[in-house]
Design an enzyme around this catalytic site. Structure first.
Site, mmCIF file in Angstrom:
data_model
loop_
_atom_site.group_PDB
_atom_site.id
_atom_site.type_symbol
_atom_site.label_atom_id
_atom_site.label_comp_id
_atom_site.label_asym_id
_atom_site.label_seq_id
_atom_site.Cartn_x
_atom_site.Cartn_y
_atom_site.Cartn_z
ATOM 1 N N CYS A 35 41.937 52.308 36.618
ATOM 2 C CA CYS A 35 41.072 51.167 36.299
ATOM 3 C C CYS A 35 40.025 51.491 35.239
ATOM 4 O O CYS A 35 39.325 50.602 34.769
ATOM 5 C CB CYS A 35 40.377 50.675 37.564
ATOM 6 S SG CYS A 35 39.307 51.932 38.275
ATOM 7 N N CYS A 104 40.231 53.392 44.855
ATOM 8 C CA CYS A 104 38.801 53.428 44.522
ATOM 9 C C CYS A 104 38.089 54.499 45.341
ATOM 10 O O CYS A 104 37.149 55.133 44.857
ATOM 11 C CB CYS A 104 38.167 52.075 44.790
ATOM 12 S SG CYS A 104 39.112 50.695 44.119
HETATM 13 FE FE1 FES Z 1 38.069 50.930 39.680
HETATM 14 FE FE2 FES Z 1 37.794 50.240 42.187
HETATM 15 S S1 FES Z 1 38.850 49.150 40.660
HETATM 16 S S2 FES Z 1 37.104 52.011 41.262
#
Ligand code: FES
Length: 146
Positions: A35, A104
């Protein structure tokens, strides 16, 4: 059923141990390739015990809640115990995270590990390298299976 547990919401809206330790003994910074989010952990260590810990994150709510919980779980604990903390244990302590948000919680685990490694490196303390796998190694591949 709510997507996020009450504990996740509590640690997200009222995160513990947010900030920076100016004279930290170990600092760990990791990014999540999936992400692009970043996590930084600061440790104060005395006699192999974590006396203080703070975190900063450019991450989502689950990353904030996971880091808040993870820092609470390692505060006052010996390094050996902090090294054993897994993202799964953090997620369990939060009464669960949605499957697509488990990655995450890995940020917190990796940043803690990286801060401990930084402490060992700074002090020239010998350590077992197998305890410090490169972040985003095998675990990264597992994300897709979660
Ligand atoms: Fe990146 Fe949760 S979406 S840490």
């Amino acid at each position: 059923m709510a997507l996020y547990s009450e504990k996740v919401m509590d640690h997200f809206t009222n995160p513990r141990n947010v900030g920076k330790i100016e004279d930290a003994d170990g600092i760990g910074e990791v990014g999540n390739a999936k992400c692009g989010d970043i996590m930084k952990i600061y440790l104060k260590i005395e006699n192999d015990v974590i006396t203080d810990v703070k975190f900063n994150t450019f991450g989502c709510g689950s990353a904030i809640a996971s880091s808040s919980m993870a820092t609470e779980m390692i505060k006052g604990k010996p390094l050996s115990q902090a090294l054993e903390l897994t993202n799964k244990a953090v997620a369990e302590a939060l009464d669960g995270l949605p499957a697509h948000k488990m990655h995450c919680s890995v940020l917190a685990e990796e940043a803690i590990r990286s801060a401990i490694k930084d402490y060992y490196d700074r002090r020239g303390i010998a350590y077992d390298k197998s305890q410090f796998p490169e972040p985003h190694g095998e675990e990264e591949h597992n994300f897709e299976e979660d």
